[in-house]
Design an enzyme around this catalytic site. Structure first.
Site, PDB file in Angstrom:
ATOM      1  N   GLU A  39      42.096 -14.238  73.116  1.00 19.95           N
ATOM      2  CA  GLU A  39      43.371 -13.590  72.796  1.00 19.95           C
ATOM      3  C   GLU A  39      43.161 -12.129  72.409  1.00 19.95           C
ATOM      4  O   GLU A  39      43.962 -11.263  72.756  1.00 19.95           O
ATOM      5  CB  GLU A  39      44.109 -14.342  71.681  1.00 19.95           C
ATOM      6  N   TYR A 122      51.308 -12.083  66.943  1.00 25.69           N
ATOM      7  CA  TYR A 122      51.134 -12.808  68.202  1.00 25.69           C
ATOM      8  C   TYR A 122      49.822 -13.599  68.208  1.00 25.69           C
ATOM      9  O   TYR A 122      49.809 -14.803  68.513  1.00 25.69           O
ATOM     10  CB  TYR A 122      51.166 -11.839  69.393  1.00 25.69           C
ATOM     11  N   ASP A 140      54.488 -13.177  73.492  1.00 23.72           N
ATOM     12  CA  ASP A 140      53.873 -11.993  74.104  1.00 23.72           C
ATOM     13  C   ASP A 140      54.875 -11.417  75.121  1.00 23.72           C
ATOM     14  O   ASP A 140      56.024 -11.853  75.182  1.00 23.72           O
ATOM     15  CB  ASP A 140      52.519 -12.344  74.746  1.00 23.72           C
ATOM     16  N   CYS A 187      58.347 -16.020  86.577  1.00 20.71           N
ATOM     17  CA  CYS A 187      59.371 -15.152  85.990  1.00 20.71           C
ATOM     18  C   CYS A 187      58.771 -13.761  85.774  1.00 20.71           C
ATOM     19  O   CYS A 187      58.664 -13.268  84.660  1.00 20.71           O
ATOM     20  CB  CYS A 187      59.881 -15.749  84.673  1.00 20.71           C
ATOM     21  N   CYS A 194      62.868 -17.283  91.241  1.00 18.53           N
ATOM     22  CA  CYS A 194      63.791 -18.254  90.630  1.00 18.53           C
ATOM     23  C   CYS A 194      63.916 -19.530  91.477  1.00 18.53           C
ATOM     24  O   CYS A 194      64.157 -20.613  90.938  1.00 18.53           O
ATOM     25  CB  CYS A 194      65.165 -17.617  90.445  1.00 18.53           C
ATOM     26  N   CYS A 197      61.580 -21.957  90.120  1.00 12.73           N
ATOM     27  CA  CYS A 197      61.452 -21.972  88.658  1.00 12.73           C
ATOM     28  C   CYS A 197      61.873 -23.339  88.099  1.00 12.73           C
ATOM     29  O   CYS A 197      62.954 -23.839  88.421  1.00 12.73           O
ATOM     30  CB  CYS A 197      62.320 -20.874  88.054  1.00 12.73           C
ATOM     31  N   CYS A 203      68.981 -21.393  83.057  1.00 20.83           N
ATOM     32  CA  CYS A 203      68.759 -19.950  82.871  1.00 20.83           C
ATOM     33  C   CYS A 203      70.064 -19.169  82.998  1.00 20.83           C
ATOM     34  O   CYS A 203      70.684 -19.126  84.057  1.00 20.83           O
ATOM     35  CB  CYS A 203      67.742 -19.443  83.889  1.00 20.83           C
TER      36      CYS A 203
HETATM   37 FE1  SF4 Z   1      63.023 -16.386  85.142  1.00 19.27          FE
HETATM   38 FE2  SF4 Z   1      65.400 -17.523  84.893  1.00 19.27          FE
HETATM   39 FE3  SF4 Z   1      64.495 -16.877  87.309  1.00 19.27          FE
HETATM   40 FE4  SF4 Z   1      63.372 -18.858  85.948  1.00 19.27          FE
HETATM   41  S1  SF4 Z   1      65.455 -18.776  86.738  1.00 19.27           S
HETATM   42  S2  SF4 Z   1      62.303 -17.238  87.065  1.00 19.27           S
HETATM   43  S3  SF4 Z   1      63.533 -18.103  83.839  1.00 19.27           S
HETATM   44  S4  SF4 Z   1      65.006 -15.467  85.647  1.00 19.27           S
END
Ligand code: SF4
Length: 344
Positions: A39, A122, A140, A187, A194, A197, A203
């Site tokens: 880290e 952090y 972070d 992301c 997305c 994701c 989201c």
């Molecule tokens: Fe990021 Fe939201 Fe897209 Fe997922 S859906 S990659 S959290 S912006």
């Protein structure tokens, strides 16, 4: 929101990045020394850059006791190339504090970890969550971006609150690493993926079609302000002009002689000794990176050898002075007209 943590962990179980300082998902974490070392190295440094250093350090100093006993010069040399050298000094100080004040064991809570040299919010949260299963919110840059987008948040404070609410009591270390991986691989700052994701259905930024609007960028820092002198040296209806160095501000352009523009300008920056008289109001000018108050110092002198060229005042408009010097010249000429400066 309750759905996010389990969905994220399910995704992490299948897609966790393989990194030398990590255990696979669900497996007991490596000891705190390894997590701490990685880290610290990862602060403002890429994973790819850190990997060889991490492996070399671990081979050379496999325990915190070994690191605490390291020769300072040798450690600094081993760190060379990784940058931000205060981290290396703090690394040694922290290792020695662990050995002398904590019996060679890392404290087990974020609050205690934060008392160690070079361990901030952090890093303390990351060690506490990953090594000791404390449900500490690890935020972070990657996590901040993910959380800001998930909830369409526009302040860091709001992100911290939500990140803490999201952190599960079970597997908080894996959750933290899952958030980091999501931010690093899906992301991403630009063009987040997305479509693949795992938390897309939760989201808010995705729903709004405003993914890249988050996190909201902080307002630009105020433009710094500087002060300086420009010198109007007049001899026999001529004024001394210089050509500025090719590199740097207004590079290669003609101008009035001037010194460095900083917080403490001085008449000692004049091109030669003379009875310099400073006009009352400075010229104000705004450059892209700073604003300037430029005081104009005037002197009538004999025509002497000086670096630059004596330019006929009646043809000053042909000299191609940049705006800031044009303003200074106009000020000097106005004063000259009223004879409050040069004729005194
Ligand atoms: Fe990021 Fe939201 Fe897209 Fe997922 S859906 S990659 S959290 S912006």
């Amino acid at each position: 929101m309750r759905v996010i943590a389990p969905e994220l962990l399910r995704w992490y179980d299948r897609h966790a990045r393989v990194l030398p300082w990590r255990s696979p998902p669900g497996v007991a974490a490596p000891d705190a020394y390894r997590i701490w070392l990685s880290e610290v190295m990862l602060q403002q440094t890429t994973v790819a850059a850190v990997k060889p250093y991490y492996e070399r350090f671990l081979a050379r100093w496999p325990t915190v006791e070994a690191l605490a006993a390291a020769d300072d010069t040798e450690l600094m040399a081993a760190w060379a190339g990784l940058g931000y050298y205060s981290r290396a000094r703090n690394l040694l100080a922290c290792a020695r504090a662990i050995v002398t004040e904590h019996g060679g064991r890392f404290p087990g809570s974020a609050a205690e970890l934060k008392t160690l040299p070079g361990v901030g919010d952090y890093t303390a949260a990351a060690i506490a969550a990953i090594a000791f299963d404390e449900p500490a919110a690890v935020v972070d840059g990657n996590v901040e971006r993910v959380v800001a987008r998930l909830f369409a948040l526009d302040t860091k404070a709001a992100v911290r609150v939500k990140a803490a609410e999201l952190t599960p009591a079970e597997r908080p270390g894996d959750h933290a690493q899952a958030m980091m991986d999501l931010g690093a691989t899906i992301c991403t700052p630009k063009k987040p993926a997305c479509a693949i994701c795992p938390v897309r259905s939760d989201c808010r930024a995705f729903e709004l079609g405003a993914q890249e609007a988050y996190p909201v960028k902080p307002a630009k820092a105020a433009r710094p302000h500087r002060r300086g002198y420009a010198f109007w040296a007049e001899a026999e209806e001529h004024v001394l002009l210089v050509t500025r160095p090719a590199k740097g501000l207004l590079g290669g352009m003609r101008g009035l002689p001037s010194g460095g523009w900083n917080d403490a300008p001085s008449l000692d920056e004049a091109p030669f000794a003379a009875d310099w008289r400073v006009l009352d109001a400075p010229v104000r000018h705004v450059f892209t990176h700073f604003s300037l108050d430029l005081s104009v110092a005037c002197a009538r002198v004999p025509r002497l050898n000086a670096a630059g060229e004596w330019w006929p005042i009646e043809r000053l408009g042909e000299a191609g002075l940049p705006t800031v010097f044009d303003k200074a010249a106009r000020l000097a000429l106005r004063e000259r007209m009223t004879e409050t400066c040069l004729a005194c």
